[in-house]
Design an enzyme around this catalytic site. Sequence first.
Site, PDB file in Angstrom:
ATOM      1  N   GLY A  96      26.505 -33.339 -59.430  1.00 31.55           N
ATOM      2  CA  GLY A  96      26.092 -32.024 -59.930  1.00 31.55           C
ATOM      3  C   GLY A  96      27.136 -30.928 -59.814  1.00 31.55           C
ATOM      4  O   GLY A  96      26.804 -29.738 -59.863  1.00 31.55           O
ATOM      5  N   ASN A 124      29.366 -29.978 -61.985  1.00 27.64           N
ATOM      6  CA  ASN A 124      29.441 -29.160 -63.212  1.00 27.64           C
ATOM      7  C   ASN A 124      28.278 -28.172 -63.284  1.00 27.64           C
ATOM      8  O   ASN A 124      28.466 -27.017 -63.668  1.00 27.64           O
ATOM      9  CB  ASN A 124      29.445 -30.055 -64.452  1.00 27.64           C
ATOM     10  CG  ASN A 124      30.843 -30.544 -64.794  1.00 27.64           C
ATOM     11  OD1 ASN A 124      31.665 -29.769 -65.268  1.00 27.64           O
ATOM     12  ND2 ASN A 124      31.104 -31.807 -64.516  1.00 27.64           N
ATOM     13  N   LYS A 134      21.548 -41.206 -68.492  1.00 28.03           N
ATOM     14  CA  LYS A 134      20.584 -41.852 -69.398  1.00 28.03           C
ATOM     15  C   LYS A 134      20.740 -41.285 -70.800  1.00 28.03           C
ATOM     16  O   LYS A 134      21.165 -40.132 -70.957  1.00 28.03           O
ATOM     17  CB  LYS A 134      19.150 -41.586 -68.907  1.00 28.03           C
ATOM     18  CG  LYS A 134      18.871 -42.127 -67.537  1.00 28.03           C
ATOM     19  CD  LYS A 134      18.662 -43.617 -67.592  1.00 28.03           C
ATOM     20  CE  LYS A 134      18.481 -44.182 -66.202  1.00 28.03           C
ATOM     21  NZ  LYS A 134      18.518 -45.646 -66.186  1.00 28.03           N
ATOM     22  N   HIS A 159      32.141 -34.564 -71.526  1.00 27.01           N
ATOM     23  CA  HIS A 159      32.685 -35.919 -71.390  1.00 27.01           C
ATOM     24  C   HIS A 159      34.129 -35.804 -70.899  1.00 27.01           C
ATOM     25  O   HIS A 159      34.893 -35.001 -71.435  1.00 27.01           O
ATOM     26  CB  HIS A 159      32.628 -36.634 -72.745  1.00 27.01           C
ATOM     27  CG  HIS A 159      33.007 -38.065 -72.663  1.00 27.01           C
ATOM     28  ND1 HIS A 159      32.126 -39.044 -72.229  1.00 27.01           N
ATOM     29  CD2 HIS A 159      34.173 -38.696 -72.924  1.00 27.01           C
ATOM     30  CE1 HIS A 159      32.748 -40.209 -72.246  1.00 27.01           C
ATOM     31  NE2 HIS A 159      33.991 -40.032 -72.658  1.00 27.01           N
ATOM     32  N   ASP A 218      28.224 -39.858 -77.341  1.00 27.28           N
ATOM     33  CA  ASP A 218      29.520 -39.156 -77.450  1.00 27.28           C
ATOM     34  C   ASP A 218      30.009 -38.943 -78.880  1.00 27.28           C
ATOM     35  O   ASP A 218      31.208 -38.828 -79.126  1.00 27.28           O
ATOM     36  CB  ASP A 218      30.618 -39.918 -76.660  1.00 27.28           C
ATOM     37  CG  ASP A 218      30.209 -40.158 -75.218  1.00 27.28           C
ATOM     38  OD1 ASP A 218      29.552 -39.293 -74.641  1.00 27.28           O
ATOM     39  OD2 ASP A 218      30.559 -41.224 -74.679  1.00 27.28           O
TER      40      ASP A 218
HETATM   41  C1  GRF Z   1      31.771 -35.484 -65.057  1.00 28.91           C
HETATM   42  O1  GRF Z   1      33.056 -36.038 -65.031  1.00 28.91           O
HETATM   43  C2  GRF Z   1      31.235 -35.424 -66.455  1.00 28.91           C
HETATM   44  O2  GRF Z   1      32.225 -35.179 -67.427  1.00 28.91           O
HETATM   45  C3  GRF Z   1      30.697 -36.811 -66.654  1.00 28.91           C
HETATM   46  O3  GRF Z   1      30.130 -37.144 -65.400  1.00 28.91           O
HETATM   47  C4  GRF Z   1      30.767 -36.406 -64.377  1.00 28.91           C
HETATM   48  C5  GRF Z   1      29.696 -35.644 -63.675  1.00 28.91           C
HETATM   49  O4  GRF Z   1      30.180 -34.984 -62.516  1.00 28.91           O
HETATM   50  N1  GRF Z   1      29.804 -36.883 -67.782  1.00 28.91           N
HETATM   51  P1  GRF Z   1      29.257 -33.954 -61.737  1.00 28.91           P
HETATM   52  O5  GRF Z   1      27.939 -34.653 -61.442  1.00 28.91           O
HETATM   53  O6  GRF Z   1      29.058 -32.757 -62.627  1.00 28.91           O
HETATM   54  O7  GRF Z   1      29.992 -33.625 -60.484  1.00 28.91           O
END
Ligand code: GRF
Length: 197
Positions: free
Chosen positions: A13, A15, A89, A107, A148
Amino acid sequence: MDLHLGFLASHRGSNVKSILDLISTKELDAYPEVIISNNADSAVLDIAIERGIPNYCLNKKNCMDVDEAIAYILKKHDVNLVILAGYMKKIGEKTLNVYPNRILNIHPSLLPKYGGEGMYGRNIHQSVINSNDLESGATIHIVNKEYDKGKIIAQYKIPRYILDTPETLEERVLKIEHILYPQTLIDIQKGIISLDL
Ligand code: GRF
């Protein structure tokens, strides 16, 4: 555009946290309405609890129809933009139909390179290294039925160094993800990026 955000994430989490941090400092004008995970142990649910954001764990163990439950919860919390960040998912048709062009994903590659089924985590960074690419980065795209493949709305490139390992590349790409996702939302909120196809 007023941003009422619903987040979906499966693990760490970071991001989601980077976006919430910018909302807290008012650099991003948006409302975090709800956080959903498929994984009861996901750190993103702890982040939600710490910050007092409504949160749900929705998966096959506790829902007859996970897609319908996700769409219902997002609507119930008045979400108008869905943020996928490490959600492992596939988003179902019911949710896609309720939120046409209003579901975003991040991504960790320069799509269309290294996207699609099986392209996640270290696999992506290992493939970049194996192909001897001189750059990598992160992409924000609109989510559609195919993994994607939706319209790309933002990208951030970084160099791939000769000494990079999948781990170092992953670490550097993640750092720029934490800049790219909040910045993209600022641009959407200000009307600089349009989500209409
Ligand atoms: C990130 O690298 C995102 O691009 C990918 O999964 C990872 C998630 O990281 N889809 P976080 O859970 O946000 O730390």
